[in-house]
Design a protein around this motif. Sequence first.
Motif, PDB file in Angstrom:
ATOM      1  N   PRO B 130       0.835  -1.180  -0.017  1.00  0.00           N
ATOM      2  CA  PRO B 130       0.015  -0.031  -0.091  1.00  0.00           C
ATOM      3  C   PRO B 130       0.696   1.362  -0.069  1.00  0.00           C
ATOM      4  CG  PRO B 130      -0.708  -1.684   1.573  1.00  0.00           C
ATOM      5  CD  PRO B 130       0.570  -1.906   1.283  1.00  0.00           C
ATOM      6  N   LEU B 131       1.885   1.349   0.624  1.00  0.00           N
ATOM      7  CA  LEU B 131       3.065   2.449   0.779  1.00  0.00           C
ATOM      8  C   LEU B 131       3.391   2.728  -0.815  1.00  0.00           C
ATOM      9  CD1 LEU B 131       5.054   1.771   3.881  1.00  0.00           C
ATOM     10  CD2 LEU B 131       3.332   3.328   3.476  1.00  0.00           C
ATOM     11  N   LEU B 132       3.776   1.776  -1.401  1.00  0.00           N
ATOM     12  CA  LEU B 132       4.535   2.073  -2.771  1.00  0.00           C
ATOM     13  C   LEU B 132       3.132   2.270  -3.626  1.00  0.00           C
ATOM     14  CD1 LEU B 132       6.996  -1.204  -2.879  1.00  0.00           C
ATOM     15  CD2 LEU B 132       7.459   1.408  -3.056  1.00  0.00           C
ATOM     16  N   ALA B 133       1.948   1.656  -3.238  1.00  0.00           N
ATOM     17  CA  ALA B 133       0.773   2.096  -4.286  1.00  0.00           C
ATOM     18  C   ALA B 133       0.719   3.506  -4.264  1.00  0.00           C
ATOM     19  CB  ALA B 133      -0.383   1.343  -3.763  1.00  0.00           C
ATOM     20  N   GLU B 134       0.809   4.311  -3.040  1.00  0.00           N
ATOM     21  CA  GLU B 134       0.638   5.666  -3.152  1.00  0.00           C
ATOM     22  C   GLU B 134       1.579   6.556  -4.171  1.00  0.00           C
ATOM     23  OE1 GLU B 134      -0.863   7.834  -0.707  1.00  0.00           O
ATOM     24  OE2 GLU B 134      -2.110   6.257  -0.564  1.00  0.00           O
ATOM     25  N   MET B 135       2.791   5.979  -3.854  1.00  0.00           N
ATOM     26  CA  MET B 135       4.176   6.510  -4.995  1.00  0.00           C
ATOM     27  C   MET B 135       3.584   6.084  -6.232  1.00  0.00           C
ATOM     28  SD  MET B 135       7.838   5.972  -3.565  1.00  0.00           S
ATOM     29  CE  MET B 135       8.697   4.959  -4.577  1.00  0.00           C
ATOM     30  N   ALA B 136       3.339   4.781  -6.538  1.00  0.00           N
ATOM     31  CA  ALA B 136       3.266   4.643  -7.714  1.00  0.00           C
ATOM     32  C   ALA B 136       2.141   5.248  -8.644  1.00  0.00           C
ATOM     33  CB  ALA B 136       2.746   2.922  -7.758  1.00  0.00           C
ATOM     34  N   LEU B 137       1.097   5.918  -7.922  1.00  0.00           N
ATOM     35  CA  LEU B 137       0.056   6.827  -8.655  1.00  0.00           C
ATOM     36  C   LEU B 137       0.770   7.884  -9.205  1.00  0.00           C
ATOM     37  CD1 LEU B 137      -2.680   6.824  -5.818  1.00  0.00           C
ATOM     38  CD2 LEU B 137      -2.825   6.026  -8.307  1.00  0.00           C
ATOM     39  N   SER B 138       1.891   8.318  -8.919  1.00  0.00           N
ATOM     40  CA  SER B 138       2.489   9.593  -9.632  1.00  0.00           C
ATOM     41  C   SER B 138       3.359   9.171 -10.849  1.00  0.00           C
ATOM     42  CB  SER B 138       3.211  10.588  -8.665  1.00  0.00           C
ATOM     43  OG  SER B 138       4.173   9.575  -8.038  1.00  0.00           O
ATOM     44  N   PHE B 139       3.680   7.776 -10.967  1.00  0.00           N
ATOM     45  CA  PHE B 139       4.432   7.197 -12.113  1.00  0.00           C
ATOM     46  C   PHE B 139       3.935   7.441 -13.589  1.00  0.00           C
ATOM     47  CE2 PHE B 139       7.083   3.736  -9.564  1.00  0.00           C
ATOM     48  CZ  PHE B 139       7.651   4.587  -8.621  1.00  0.00           C
ATOM     49  N   SER B 140       5.109   7.836 -14.185  1.00  0.00           N
ATOM     50  CA  SER B 140       4.674   8.195 -15.699  1.00  0.00           C
ATOM     51  C   SER B 140       5.303   7.045 -16.417  1.00  0.00           C
ATOM     52  CB  SER B 140       5.106   9.363 -16.176  1.00  0.00           C
ATOM     53  OG  SER B 140       6.482   9.501 -16.095  1.00  0.00           O
ATOM     54  N   THR B 141       5.241   7.132 -17.643  1.00  0.00           N
ATOM     55  CA  THR B 141       5.953   6.073 -18.745  1.00  0.00           C
ATOM     56  C   THR B 141       7.476   6.171 -18.526  1.00  0.00           C
ATOM     57  OG1 THR B 141       6.022   7.809 -20.313  1.00  0.00           O
ATOM     58  CG2 THR B 141       4.315   6.249 -20.389  1.00  0.00           C
ATOM     59  N   PHE B 142       7.940   7.240 -17.951  1.00  0.00           N
ATOM     60  CA  PHE B 142       9.722   7.467 -17.771  1.00  0.00           C
ATOM     61  C   PHE B 142       9.778   6.262 -16.698  1.00  0.00           C
ATOM     62  CE2 PHE B 142       8.944  11.219 -19.491  1.00  0.00           C
ATOM     63  CZ  PHE B 142       9.883  11.394 -20.473  1.00  0.00           C
ATOM     64  N   GLU B 143       9.115   6.395 -15.565  1.00  0.00           N
ATOM     65  CA  GLU B 143       9.335   5.390 -14.445  1.00  0.00           C
ATOM     66  C   GLU B 143       8.909   3.882 -14.859  1.00  0.00           C
ATOM     67  OE1 GLU B 143       7.943   8.336 -14.138  1.00  0.00           O
ATOM     68  OE2 GLU B 143       9.293   9.377 -12.549  1.00  0.00           O
ATOM     69  N   TYR B 144       7.836   3.858 -15.616  1.00  0.00           N
ATOM     70  CA  TYR B 144       7.395   2.322 -15.932  1.00  0.00           C
ATOM     71  C   TYR B 144       8.401   2.093 -16.635  1.00  0.00           C
ATOM     72  CZ  TYR B 144       3.156   2.245 -13.719  1.00  0.00           C
ATOM     73  OH  TYR B 144       2.120   2.058 -12.488  1.00  0.00           O
ATOM     74  N   PHE B 145       9.103   2.716 -17.773  1.00  0.00           N
ATOM     75  CA  PHE B 145      10.061   2.143 -18.664  1.00  0.00           C
ATOM     76  C   PHE B 145      11.374   1.730 -17.808  1.00  0.00           C
ATOM     77  CE2 PHE B 145      14.246   2.992 -20.409  1.00  0.00           C
ATOM     78  CZ  PHE B 145      14.427   2.173 -21.294  1.00  0.00           C
ATOM     79  N   TRP B 146      11.787   2.413 -16.663  1.00  0.00           N
ATOM     80  CA  TRP B 146      13.092   2.163 -16.038  1.00  0.00           C
ATOM     81  C   TRP B 146      12.701   0.824 -15.216  1.00  0.00           C
ATOM     82  CZ3 TRP B 146      17.525   3.252 -17.443  1.00  0.00           C
ATOM     83  CH2 TRP B 146      17.778   4.268 -18.289  1.00  0.00           C
ATOM     84  N   LEU B 147      11.493   0.856 -14.690  1.00  0.00           N
ATOM     85  CA  LEU B 147      11.197  -0.462 -13.678  1.00  0.00           C
ATOM     86  C   LEU B 147      11.230  -1.391 -14.580  1.00  0.00           C
ATOM     87  CD1 LEU B 147       8.287   0.465 -11.498  1.00  0.00           C
ATOM     88  CD2 LEU B 147      10.232  -0.264 -10.834  1.00  0.00           C
ATOM     89  N   ALA B 148      10.622  -1.633 -15.638  1.00  0.00           N
ATOM     90  CA  ALA B 148      10.526  -2.679 -16.415  1.00  0.00           C
ATOM     91  C   ALA B 148      12.083  -3.095 -16.876  1.00  0.00           C
ATOM     92  CB  ALA B 148       9.652  -2.337 -17.728  1.00  0.00           C
ATOM     93  N   PHE B 149      12.875  -2.307 -17.217  1.00  0.00           N
ATOM     94  CA  PHE B 149      14.212  -2.393 -17.837  1.00  0.00           C
ATOM     95  C   PHE B 149      14.854  -3.047 -16.572  1.00  0.00           C
ATOM     96  CE2 PHE B 149      18.093  -0.312 -19.606  1.00  0.00           C
ATOM     97  CZ  PHE B 149      18.393  -1.513 -20.480  1.00  0.00           C
ATOM     98  N   LEU B 150      14.653  -2.294 -15.420  1.00  0.00           N
ATOM     99  CA  LEU B 150      15.437  -2.762 -14.344  1.00  0.00           C
ATOM    100  C   LEU B 150      15.217  -4.119 -14.071  1.00  0.00           C
ATOM    101  CD1 LEU B 150      17.255  -2.132 -11.812  1.00  0.00           C
ATOM    102  CD2 LEU B 150      14.984  -1.639 -10.534  1.00  0.00           C
ATOM    103  N   GLY B 151      13.682  -4.633 -14.157  1.00  0.00           N
ATOM    104  CA  GLY B 151      13.441  -5.975 -13.968  1.00  0.00           C
ATOM    105  C   GLY B 151      14.152  -7.115 -15.089  1.00  0.00           C
TER     106      GLY B 151
END
Lengths: 155, 503
Positions: B130-151
Amino acid sequence: MQLSDRVTGGVLVILGGLAAWSGSRLPAVPGQDVGPAAFPMLIGSGLVICGALIALGIGRSFEVPEEDATEAAAPRFHGLRALIPPALLLFYMLASEPLGFLLTAAIIVLIGAVALGARLTLAVPLALAAPALVHLAFYKLLRVPLPDGVLPAPW
Amino acid sequence: MNELLEAVRLVAAPDVVIAIIASAIYGLVVGSLPGLSATMATALLVPVTFWLSPIAAIATIITASAMAIFSGDIPGCLLRIPGTPASAAYTDEAYAMTRKGQPEVALGAGLWFSAIGGIVGTLSLVLMAPLLAEMALSFSTFEYFWLAFLGLMCATLVARSSPIKAIASMLLGLLIACIGMENPAGTPRFTFGLTDLLGGIEPIPALVGVFAVSEVMRAMVTAEPPKLPHRKFGSILAGQWKLTKTYQWPMWRGNFIGVIIGVLPGAGADMAAWVSYAMSKKFSKTPELFGTGHPEGLVEAGASNNASLASGWVPSLLFGIPGDTITAIAIGVLYMKGLNPGPTLFTENARSMYALYLIFIIANIIMIPLGIVMIRIASKVLRAPRASIMPVILLLCAVGAYATGNNLFSVLLVGLFGILGFVMDRNGYPVAALVLGIVMGTMVEQNFITSLIKSDGDVMPFFERPVSAVLAAMTIGALLWPLGVWIWNRTGGRRLPAQGAAE
C-alpha cells in the motif's frame, strides 16, 4: 547439442543483424521520429554486440562448468532422442483433428514411455489410462473442445 | 475492517478451500520430482485457472508455487538432485547432512524455515504494497520504462552463468516479443506472412515449452535418477526450535535478503537462495563447516527463497512487472480474471488483496503438516518411474497449450520453444531471462516509445524526474555489476563474497 560459444555467438550476431536490418525497413509513422522500427533495431544491435562478445569468449569466467558425466558414454545418435518430444507435439498438431484426441494422445504417451525405457507392461496401461483421464479433466471439467476424430469419447 | 471480513468470506468459499488443498498437494508432488520445477508446475496450472473463480485461481497459483519451492528441497536433500532451481544453492549442504545421518534435521529445516520465510515475505507484502501504491500513482511512462528495464537487468544477474549470455537471452526474449502487431504503431513485424503470428507470441506456450518440454527432452538423453532408498525418519520438527534460536540472526538476514530480492523486479527465488547462502557463509562464525552438513546456510537460504516468493508479488501487483517467472504467469492470470495489476488495485479492490494476503498465510501454515506428510511418503512418490511421468507431462503440455486459445498453432509453438529452451540451457544461456524478456517486451517497448515521443526524441527526460533517476541508476548498476566483479577479481585477487549473485 553442446555447441561451442563461437557457434552460438555467431548465430546471435546473424540473428541480431537480420532483426536490425528488417526492422529498419519497417514503415515509419508519418510525423513521428520514433516508430515501430526503433525497438527491433535497438535489440538487433544489442544482440550483435552480445553475440560478438560471446564468440570472443568474454564472460566465460563467470560460468560454472556443469558436472554432468551421465551423457559421456552415450552412443552417437543418442542426442537425437531429445527431438522425440517436439516431434510428438508436431504429431499432435497434425493428427489430433483427423484422428481425435484419445487416439492421438494414446500414441504420444505410448511412444514417449517406450522411448524413456518403459516396459510394455507399463507403457500400454499408461497409454490407455492417461489420455482418458486427461480428456475427462479437460473436456468435462474445463470445457476445452478437444477434437473427437474417429474415436469419440463415450462420455 | 469490513474489507477484511469480506476477504475472509471470499477465502472461506468452498471452491477456494478445495483449490487451496488440491493445489497444495499438486505443488508438493510436482516440486519434489527432480526436473519438474515450481515454474513448470505453475505454468501447467494456467488452463485450470480459466475455469475457476478469480480468488480460487489466484489461490491455486500462490499455494502451488509455495509448496513446490519447499518440496524442491526433498530430492535435493535425499538424492543430491535439486527439485527446483531455487533449491540448488544448498543441495550439497543438505545432502551432506543426510550422509551424516541427519536427513530429518535438514528436511525439517527446509520446511520450518520455508514456512517462516513465506510468512515474513507475506507480512512485508502487506506492509510495503500500500505504501508503494501511493507512490506508484504518480509514476509516468519514464518510471515504468525504467522499472521494466530494471526487471530485465535483474533477470540477467542469474547465478552461475555468464552475464553476457544472460543479456543475450533477455534480448532474444525481447526480439520474440516484437513479433506481431502489438506495438505502439500497430505495424505487423516479423510475422513472415503467417496470420497466426499477427497476435504475437503468447507467454504461456513459451513458458510451457521452455520449462516443461525441454525438461522432457532432457529426460530423453540423461540417465534416470537413482531410486530413493526407503528410510525411516525421526521427528521432523523436533530440533527446529533449537535451530531457530541458535541461528536467529541468520534467519532474519535470510528473510530480509529474500524480501529485498523478491521486491526487485525480475529477480526471484533462485537468486535469493544463492545470495543468502553466500551471505551466510561469509558472515558465519564457522565458515569452515559449510559444505560438511552444517544447518546454518540451510536456515538462511531456505528462509530466503520462500520470503522472496511472497515479496515478488509486490512489483507484479503494483506495476504489472513480474518479480520472477512464477509471478510472470500470475500476472497473466490476474489480467484474465479482471484484477488488472496497478496501484488502484489496492484502493478499488482491497478485499481481493486482503484475500490474497490471507491465502499466502494459509498456504504457508498448511505447508507444515502437509510437508511433513510429503517428507514421510517422499520415498514412495519418488519411486514412480520417470518413464510414466514424463509422457503424461508432455501430453499435458500439448493440451494445456491448446486450451489457452483453442489453437493448434500453440502446440507447435510449445514444441519449438522446447527445442529453444533445451539448446539454450545446454549452452549456458539462462532461460528465465528469455522468458522475462518475452513477458515484458511489449511493456518495455510501449513505455520506451511513448516516453521518447513525449520528450521529442530527447533522452534527458529519462533521467530528470527524481524517481526515474534513482531507477536509472539502479538499472545501470545492475548492468555494470558483473564488470565490477570481474575487475575486482582481476586486480584484488580476493574473490568477492557476493560472487554467488553475479556468477
